[in-house]
Design an enzyme around this catalytic site. Structure first.
Site, mmCIF file in Angstrom:
data_model
loop_
_atom_site.group_PDB
_atom_site.id
_atom_site.type_symbol
_atom_site.label_atom_id
_atom_site.label_comp_id
_atom_site.label_asym_id
_atom_site.label_seq_id
_atom_site.Cartn_x
_atom_site.Cartn_y
_atom_site.Cartn_z
ATOM 1 N N TRP A 118 6.742 4.672 35.327
ATOM 2 C CA TRP A 118 7.228 5.212 34.047
ATOM 3 C C TRP A 118 6.168 6.126 33.404
ATOM 4 O O TRP A 118 6.510 7.100 32.726
ATOM 5 C CB TRP A 118 7.560 4.042 33.108
ATOM 6 N N HIS A 119 4.896 5.825 33.661
ATOM 7 C CA HIS A 119 3.834 6.634 33.054
ATOM 8 C C HIS A 119 3.730 8.021 33.668
ATOM 9 O O HIS A 119 3.155 8.924 33.066
ATOM 10 C CB HIS A 119 2.475 5.926 33.176
ATOM 11 N N GLY A 120 4.236 8.197 34.856
ATOM 12 C CA GLY A 120 4.180 9.522 35.458
ATOM 13 C C GLY A 120 4.422 9.484 36.944
ATOM 14 O O GLY A 120 4.294 8.432 37.586
ATOM 15 N N TYR B 293 -1.083 9.414 25.119
ATOM 16 C CA TYR B 293 0.237 8.969 25.555
ATOM 17 C C TYR B 293 1.312 10.040 25.395
ATOM 18 O O TYR B 293 2.444 9.815 25.806
ATOM 19 C CB TYR B 293 0.624 7.656 24.863
ATOM 20 N N PHE C 271 2.749 11.022 28.753
ATOM 21 C CA PHE C 271 3.632 10.128 29.516
ATOM 22 C C PHE C 271 5.071 10.232 29.018
ATOM 23 O O PHE C 271 5.938 9.602 29.480
ATOM 24 C CB PHE C 271 3.141 8.681 29.423
#
Lengths: 505, 357
Positions: free
Chosen positions: A318-320, A502, A505
């Protein structure tokens, strides 16, 4: 627009709050509409044409919600699944498409130009559809639009739930100025801003030097690799928790109570505890909408282990779209599995001072190792740094110091250039070490913002608050002076604007 | 204290802070953008903005421009005008000026001239091989924001920045500067330079260490007629790997290509030259690094190469300081480029024809 910009603090925010409460004199609906428009202006400040995306997304999800409510249970369930899939498809298209193609084509992925806030709004709306299908509570379009786009949480969370915010938005008593909330909100906002500007941003150049050098293939000493990884852990904490504090503070100005996102995570003495304190709204989402639907821990420890790793890999992804995030997620999944196994094997649940210390050391050390993967631009860089951390690093012989931080102390004879070169290498510094240690001590020993002001919305399921007799915030003259002084220090440092970590992201 | 009075105190405190900052910026005008030198003289002028205003004032008269860093301040604009037959030349000599500054201004001037039905005749572009490709100050440092008409930035944002920047050292320096000017007026030693006070330009840090445009650690230039002291030169030399860092090179090469193309397509006579460098400065770069860069640039355009011969590079008389050559060298360069010539030593300056791409 950034929370840490003067135009936000002095122009947008006062206008948005004033317009909200002026409109509220007319009607609640007018206030909701006004703040929704303010939020879209806030979003459009980044790239005006991209505002179309959240608009379409909000309208589309609202239409799906109405269809769910108008259908029977079975059909509603199907519509919900379609809605979740569509949300994830949009996210996947913008964020993961090139990554997947690059795997097929066996090339390096290109960093995608992901619309701001897409990851967060996707999770907010996925949670909304799932909860709506379960609870079948009615939804009003205006409130739904404000719920998704409300600018304090729009860009980087906390990931809010309709069950938390919906009732607040429907409460007409919240549309009057509450000076208690304004005082508290301003205090939390100022502290969050200070965390970002004074702490996180001052660590950033120290961290970048080492990670950039590792990315360029330069050798690294163990001290440099550990130092930079600890520094990045501390930087990310102050950056993101500072942002989350600011979001909570801003919400309070509108009488909206957003959930806590951080609960002094560096004090955690186990990985399980850490994930109850770090990015709490994401942990809750992953638990409720990934881990539990996968079966959670209901089918024994083997299945639980698989579910944990799968959940954390998805959390990492989900972060990248990068193997580093996948590796980071998998690593934390394995740590959680190990922690659960340890708990089952352990004879006594009691913790002494020594075992707490070792628990903390292992937890923090593991977290830092994870952060090395998280910050690295690619898996090769992460590997290089991890090798150095394991003791296989070295200082490049004859390389000049590439960072300037220690020049003053070297020139004044506090320590030698040779010492720095031998132990820290060309890219890490004594100043960086001391600054990191000092800020880590702040994170460990000073009260967290939410402890200081005794804010408990979305309180995590962990006993994290420490008993304190002093340093408790009250709206007193001395606290007013302290907050103004803190804001003044921040103000003089506000000339350079840096994005919150953030946001990427 | 009630919550209401607490909140109002914080709001009033924050407002006062902003109000004080606005007043201080307007009254002391550190970058000179407000044109108010009431209680101070600009300590950190934004030459990009000030020289643009000069162009706006004299736009119809100007038909030649010298683009360069502060080093270009040592090339006599009038002498350049004489040699190219232009009565009025704008000397766009800005601290740490790079192609990222020059290209937008050239574009603006060409459009402006076209709208006026006029023609820009000549351009002299002075490139600094030691800085080319390094992180520019353009639109980053407060003294290096291009005017909104040139950069395309919103005017509101431009003025907001100069109104709200908290810069107490600059406020203090501006006030001190006024006092110093008053003292030198009394003693009759005021620099009577024209619009651009060259001493202001030369006071800027010009030796970039660390590839960040000197923003992080810079060495102040020597004040008068001597090369940098040994410590400075040694420090510069010992950081060769830093000095050779050129993180913005690809972009700046593409900007230079555009610059050349704009001049060609608008029938502007373009002369490109590299500025001479002192020995101490040259030795701060790895062997062959500057020559390799020269070749890259030479693929885009013919270049007058003023790599310093020994008699020039080592002689303090030809240098205003570590980085800046003297007026005399500036005149020699003009003679070589535009008169052919004659009085200039033969090993100083050679036109390198454009290399094949």
């Amino acid at each position: 627009m950034l929370f840490n910009s003067l135009e936000f603090i002095y122009v947008f925010l006062p206008l948005a709050v004033l317009l909200h409460f002026l409109a509220a004199r007319w009607s609640v609906a007018a206030a909701v509409l006004t703040t929704t428009i303010s939020s879209l202006v806030f979003y459009a400040w980044w790239k005006p044409p991209f505002v179309v995306l959240p608009l379409i997304s909000v309208l589309g999800n609202y239409w799906l919600a109405r269809e769910i409510l108008a259908s029977d249970k079975k059909a509603g369930h199907r519509i919900m699944l379609v809605g979740v899939a569509l949300n994830l498809l949009v996210l996947g298209y913008f964020k993961y498409f090139d990554f997947l193609v690059s795997i097929v084509e066996r090339r390096s992925p290109v960093v995608p130009d992901v619309p701001l806030a897409l990851s967060f709004t996707t999770f907010v709306q996925v949670a909304f559809l799932v909860e709506l299908e379960r609870d079948r509570a009615p939804v009003v379009s205006r409130r739904y639009a404000m719920f998704v786009t409300f600018f304090p949480h729009l860009i980087a969370g906390p990931i809010v739930r309709w069950t938390e915010l919906g009732p607040q938005l429907a409460d007409k008593f919240r549309y009057r100025v509450d000076w208690n909330n304004v005082a508290l909100g301003l205090t939390i906002f100022c502290i969050g801003l200070a965390k970002k500007i004074l702490f996180a941003d001052n660590l950033a150049p120290h961290v970048a030097g080492v990670f950039d050098a590792a990315s360029a293939g330069m050798p690294m000493t163990a001290a440099a690799a550990w130092g930079a990884s600890v520094a990045y852990s501390v930087q990310l904490y102050f950056d993101f928790s500072g942002y989350s504090d600011m979001a909570v503070g801003l919400g309070l100005l509108f009488n909206i109570r957003l959930p806590i996102n951080f609960a002094a995570p560096f004090r955690a003495t186990s990985v399980i505890d850490l994930w109850r304190r770090w990015h709490i709204s994401l942990s809750r989402f992953l638990r409720d909408f990934v881990y539990v639907p996968l079966g959670g821990s209901e089918r024994g420890s083997a299945q639980r282990s698989i579910n944990l790793v799968a959940t954390m890999v998805l959390g990492g992804l989900w972060h990248g779209a990068n193997w580093t995030f996948i590796a980071w997620g998998a690593f934390h999944g394995v740590l959680l599995v190990a922690n659960h196994l340890w708990r089952e094997l352990r004879v006594s649940a009691k913790k002494g001072l020594v075992s707490s210390f070792f628990g903390w050391l292992l937890t923090f050390g593991a977290f830092v190792v994870g952060m090395t993967m998280f910050r690295s631009p690619n898996i090769q860089t992460a590997g290089r740094l991890l090798m150095a951390m394991a003791g296989f690093g070295y200082a490049q012989p004859g390389a000049p110091l590439m960072v300037e931080w220690d020049f003053w102390a070297i020139d004044h004879g506090y320590f030698s250039e040779a010492l720095v070169k031998t132990w820290l290498g060309a890219h890490w510094s004594m100043v960086g070490t001391l600054l990191t240690a000092a800020l880590l001590a702040v994170a460990l020993f000073l009260p967290d913002t939410m402890e200081l002001v005794d804010y408990r919305e979305g309180e995590p399921r962990t006993n994290w608050r420490q008993q304190r007799r002093f340093l408790i915030w009250r709206p007193t003259a001395s606290w007013a002076v302290a907050i103004i002084a803190l804001f003044s220090v921040v103000f003089v440092n506000l000339n350079k604007f840096t994005e919150f970590l953030y946001y990427q992201f | 204290m009630t919550a209401r009075s607490f909140a109002l105190s914080v709001i009033i405190g924050a407002s006062l802070l902003l109000g004080t900052t606005l007043c201080a910026n307007v009254l002391t005008d550190p970058q000179g953008v407000f044109g108010v030198e009431v209680i101070a003289r600009s300590a950190d002028p934004n030459w990009r903005y000030l020289l643009f205003k000069q162009y706006e004032r004299d736009a119809s008269l100007i038909d030649g421009i010298i683009f360069g860093s502060s080093r270009a301040a040592y090339i006599d604009g009038a002498a350049f005008g004489d040699r190219i037959g232009s009565p009025q030349v704008l000397r766009f000599a800005v601290p740490y000026g790079l192609i990222t500054d020059h290209l937008p201004l050239l574009q603006y001037v060409l459009n402006d001239k076209r709208a006026r039905g006029e023609q820009l005749k000549s351009v002299l572009l002075l490139l600094d091989l030691d800085f080319f490709g390094k992180t520019p100050w353009t639109n980053t440092n407060i003294n290096a924001f291009l005017p909104p008409a040139v950069s395309g930035e919103s005017a509101v944002r431009f003025w907001w920045r100069y109104l709200t920047a908290f810069q107490h050292r600059k406020w203090r320096d501006s006030v001190r500067r006024r006092d110093r000017d008053a003292a030198s007026m009394q003693s009759g030693s005021t620099e009577k330079d024209a619009f651009v006070r060259r001493s202001d330009l030369a006071a800027f840090p010009v030796i970039a260490i660390g590839g960040d445009g000197g923003a992080s650690r810079s060495i102040q230039t020597a004040a008068s007629g001597q090369l940098a002291d040994e410590a400075v030169a040694l420090s510069h030399r010992s950081r060769k790997s830093w000095n050779a860092e050129r993180p913005d090179l690809a972009r700046q090469i593409s900007y230079l290509a555009q610059f050349v193309e704009f001049c060609r397509s608008n029938n502007v006579a373009l002369t490109v030259a590299t500025s001479p460098m002192s020995r101490a400065n040259v030795e701060g770069y790895p062997d062959g690094e500057l020559e390799a860069l020269m070749e890259k640039l030479n693929r885009l355009t013919p270049i007058w190469d003023f790599s310093s011969p020994k008699w020039l590079a080592d002689n303090p008389n030809y240098w205003a300081d570590f980085s800046h050559f003297s007026d005399a060298v500036g005149l020699l360069m003009l003679d070589r480029m535009f008169l052919g010539n004659s009085s200039t030593p033969g090993d100083f300056g050679r036109l390198r024809p454009q290399l094949a791409r």
